[in-house]
Design a protein around this motif. Structure first.
Motif, PDB file in Angstrom:
ATOM      1  N   HIS A 163      46.647  24.796  44.668  1.00 57.62           N
ATOM      2  CA  HIS A 163      47.547  23.910  43.941  1.00 57.62           C
ATOM      3  C   HIS A 163      48.189  24.609  42.752  1.00 57.62           C
ATOM      4  CE1 HIS A 163      49.691  20.383  42.923  1.00 57.62           C
ATOM      5  NE2 HIS A 163      49.462  20.748  41.689  1.00 57.62           N
ATOM      6  N   HIS A 213      43.978  16.605  46.166  1.00 62.93           N
ATOM      7  CA  HIS A 213      44.952  15.841  46.958  1.00 62.93           C
ATOM      8  C   HIS A 213      45.341  16.557  48.252  1.00 62.93           C
ATOM      9  CE1 HIS A 213      48.125  17.783  44.135  1.00 62.93           C
ATOM     10  NE2 HIS A 213      47.958  18.546  45.186  1.00 62.93           N
ATOM     11  N   HIS A 214      44.879  17.771  48.449  1.00 57.85           N
ATOM     12  CA  HIS A 214      45.125  18.444  49.727  1.00 57.85           C
ATOM     13  C   HIS A 214      44.022  18.139  50.730  1.00 57.85           C
ATOM     14  CE1 HIS A 214      48.383  20.950  48.117  1.00 57.85           C
ATOM     15  NE2 HIS A 214      47.705  20.886  46.997  1.00 57.85           N
TER      16      HIS A 214
HETATM   17 CU   LIG Z   1      48.748  20.327  45.328  1.00 59.24          CU
END
Ligand SMILES: [Cu+2]
Lengths: 577, 198
Positions: A273, A322-323
């Motif tokens: 990220h 969030h992945h």
């Molecule tokens: Cu991300």
């Protein structure tokens, strides 16, 4: 501000010391530009093969197909398709965008824009470039080993990337190449961070730095912190593959206590990220500057933009989950990650509004850097907004691993970063190479690229929303995807258009560099930052006398100016009424 | 030729250069810390997801060799503190003595690690025998790779200890090599306590 004054070192005289093993940050920047453009070409070629396969499965790739895939008569075979999208992602992220924005413009802009004679550690800078070359050689070599290159996607998730999923040596070489590149980029980051802290010209506070330098500096900080995390993951993957350790093997494959494939995802995204912001922060900084330069007015809320970028940098370290919503994460965690992800919208909205505020009522000059920067504003807006659906658990569960994700991340980290790189190339080219690129060709390049990339990535989001899975080899064999075939053909057409759109760019580069006689003026864009106060092209020592900074980088349209210019240099005292 | 010129350019002739080098060294150590932090994250992740630790069929390891390693590296770190002290006093004799007491135990640490791997092999414990040995081998490999680099940088101190006059550049080397070595001692202590002892 400067902690010490760097000496002027003698001009390099031999071919080797001037062009190959150069310590000069401007030469290293030029080396990185060619490196990055080569990467773009290679990754772009792979994208064409991927798109061709998706709209014409079983049809040989025109002209070059037989050269690449003689065994199958020019058709991309399924296993090669997996290698293609893996290498496309890897090359574009690590060997095209990273060298262009961070390697080339990080090197070129930081010392020139802060008024330094070179980086703090020029020898380490050179080493960083040559390690990047070594890494590229390892990666390209992996294309030619038995069983082929890595084929587990740029994320290299186990078990696809363990010996069970990829038995060949290609995946091992991939991990080693990324590790070496990580060392190279970390060395670069150490240099950038130290240079910005210790070598700013006297009088230049942090908020007097151009936002370009802010973006590059924050990127360097993220690089120094998070590349080692990827390095650790890559090392353990190499150990698993070479020495038989069992970090990422689960169940029957492991004995005496099991490893866990999901751990790699954690490690990868803790790095992954921030990596998104590593790529985009320099582009944000450059766009913030260029919008102000060509609107001929001060950057709206420049301090707020810098602080917003800083808070995004900090927040970006906290949202990686969030992945991984679909990895059976506890709902408490998914909601925490969702909330933190949504929080990023606040600083993003601040600097986005600042961009619009800069444009508002400016006397805009539609030069090539400016139109490319405005392109960034448009595509980044779209990419950012579609990210909300992927950061939200409820919608992500349905959109996960579809082409919607592919479209989204191409908008944020491909389209906007690519347009940002082009803006930077057109803007700094005269200072780098001493000649102006042709504006007409540049604008042609912009419009074809811009229309092409929107066709590609908007189309991708639509087929993804329609349910098309990513990494699929042949969408034609699934009944539920049949209605999406024309749309896929359209995406491919747009991609080919975008590919063709790079021809004017190449013509422009070659004709300007080799055939244009006319030299660029010292300050062709009429901008006041420090790099435009010195001759074109920049002398090897940059500044004969270290400049003293007296005002900010965006002083435009001051009604009290009596110099006949509408801008003032950073070395001039701010004119007051 | 070019190398010489540039070396000239970054000669450490003042406080500013010293500060720049320390800032860079801090960034380097942050990077290395993140590398090891990721490894320890992996370790704790496995440890809390495993029902018993060490995993089924594994036994706790004999602490004799790791404790020897710990003793060596602490000894070496303490001597390096002494070296730093006598460097400031420019006490040449004691500098040589403390440097010998740094490098000697450092080499002994290396030896004890080789011995550790050998003793594992003798009881049939290989890197591929499960997640527990995977962790022990990988972490010690990565740590030792850093130790090798650090021992080479300690050798850099030898010519400095032989000189009676010292420049800012020398001071820089002493300071930053010291930081690196103490950092690796700390990492070893974390490995020792978290993986071997508890
Ligand atoms: Cu991300």
């Amino acid at each position: 501000m400067a902690f010490y004054e760097q000496h002027i070192h003698p001009k390099p005289t031999t071919f080797l010391s001037k062009y190959i093993f150069s310590f000069d940050h401007k030469m290293i920047a030029r080396q990185f530009i060619w490196y990055g453009i080569l990467g773009l070409g290679l990754g772009g070629m792979m994208a064409m093969l991927i798109r061709w396969t998706l709209s014409n499965p079983g049809v040989p790739f025109p002209v070059l197909g037989n050269l690449f895939f003689p065994m199958s008569g020019g058709v991309v075979p399924p296993d090669s398709y997996a290698m293609l999208f893996t290498m496309h992602g890897t090359i574009m992220i690590f060997y095209a965008i990273t060298p262009l924005l961070i390697g080339a413009f990080g090197n070129f802009c930081i010392p020139l824009m802060i008024g330094a004679r070179d980086m703090a550690f020029p020898a380490m800078n050179m080493l960083s470039f040559w390690l990047a070359v070594l890494s590229a050689i390892i990666l390209v070599a992996s294309l030619f080993v038995p069983l082929g290159a890595a084929a587990s996607g740029w994320t290299a998730y186990p078990t696809l990337s363990t010996l069970i999923g990829s038995p060949g040596v290609g995946q091992t070489l991939w991990a080693i190449a990324i590790f070496v590149l990580g060392i190279s980029s970390t060395m670069g980051a150490i240099n950038y961070i130290t240079t910005v802290i210790t070598l700013r010209a006297p009088g230049m506070g942090y908020f007097d730095m151009p936002l370009t330098v802010w973006g590059l500096w924050l990127t360097a900080i993220l690089n120094a912190i998070f590349l080692p995390v990827l390095g650790a993951g890559g090392l353990l993957l190499v150990f698993d593959r070479v020495f038989g350790t069992q970090f990422f093997l689960a169940g029957a494959a492991a004995t005496n206590g099991t490893g866990d494939p999901v751990l790699f995802q954690h490690v990868f995204w803790i790095f992954g990220h921030p990596e998104v912001y590593i790529l985009i922060l320099p582009a944000w900084g450059m766009v913030s500057d260029i919008l102000s330069f060509f609107s001929r007015k001060p950057a709206f809320g420049a301090k707020a933009t810098a602080l917003a970028m800083t808070s995004i940098t900090i927040l970006s370290t906290l949202v990686y989950g969030h992945h991984m919503y679909t990895t059976q994460m506890s709902p408490l965690l998914t909601q925490t990650f969702m909330t933190l992800t949504m929080t990023i919208s606040i600083p993003s909205a601040i600097f986005f509004a600042n961009w619009l505020g800069t444009l508002w009522r400016g006397s805009i000059r539609f030069t090539s850097p400016m139109v490319f920067s405005m392109g960034v504003v448009f595509v980044f807006g779209l990419g950012g907004l579609t990210g909300l659906y992927l950061g939200t658990v409820t919608t992500d569960l349905y959109l996960h691993d579809t082409y919607f994700v592919v479209g989204h991340f191409h908008y944020t980290m491909a389209a906007s970063v690519l347009l940002g790189s082009f803006a930077a190339i057109y803007f700094w080219f005269p200072k780098m190479f001493g000649k102006m690129l042709c504006e007409k060709l540049a604008l042609t390049h912009f419009w074809i690229t811009f229309l092409g990339l929107n066709g590609v990535f908007m189309g991708m989001m639509m087929v993804g929303y329609g349910g098309m899975h990513r990494r699929i080899y042949n969408p034609f064999i699934y009944e539920y995807l049949e209605k999406l075939i024309p749309l896929n053909a359209l995406i491919t057409t747009a991609a080919l258009l975008m590919g063709i759109g790079q021809i004017p760019f190449l013509i422009n580069l070659v004709s300007t560099l080799f055939f244009k006689k006319e030299m660029a003026p010292d300050n062709p864009w009429e901008v006041g930052t420090l790099e435009w106060t010195i001759p074109t092209p920049a002398p090897h020592y940059n500044f004969k006398n270290i400049p003293v900074v007296k005002c900010g980088p965006h002083e435009f349209g001051n009604p009290n100016l009596t110099t006949g210019r509408d801008f003032q240099y950073q070395t001039e005292e701010l004119v007051k009424g | 030729m070019n190398t010489l010129e540039v070396k000239n350019n970054i000669q450490y002739s003042g406080e500013g250069e010293k500060l720049a080098a320390s800032i860079a060294m801090i960034v380097v150590l942050v990077s290395f810390s993140m590398l090891f932090a990721s490894l320890f994250l992996a370790y704790f992740y496995y440890r809390i997801t495993e029902p018993v630790w060490p995993p089924m069929g594994m036994e706790r390891l004999n602490l004799f060799v790791p404790t020897m390693s710990t003793t060596f590296i602490i000894l070496s770190s303490i001597s390096l503190f002494g070296f730093n002290h006598y460097f400031k006093e420019a006490n040449q004799l004691k500098m040589k003595l403390t440097l010998a007491l740094t490098i000697g135990p450092a080499l002994a640490f290396m030896g004890s690690q080789l011995f550790l791997w050998e003793s594992f092999k003798n009881i049939g414990l290989y890197a591929s025998s499960g997640i527990f040995p995977s962790i022990i081998y990988s972490f010690t490999w990565i740590h030792v790779a850093h130790i090798v680099a650090a021992i080479f940088s300690l050798l850099w101190l030898v010519p400095i200890s032989l000189k009676s006059e010292h420049t800012f550049k020398d001071e820089n080397v002493v300071l930053n090599v010291g930081k690196f070595w103490h950092f690796l001692s700390i990492i070893w202590l974390i490995i020792y306590f978290s993986i071997f002892v508890f």
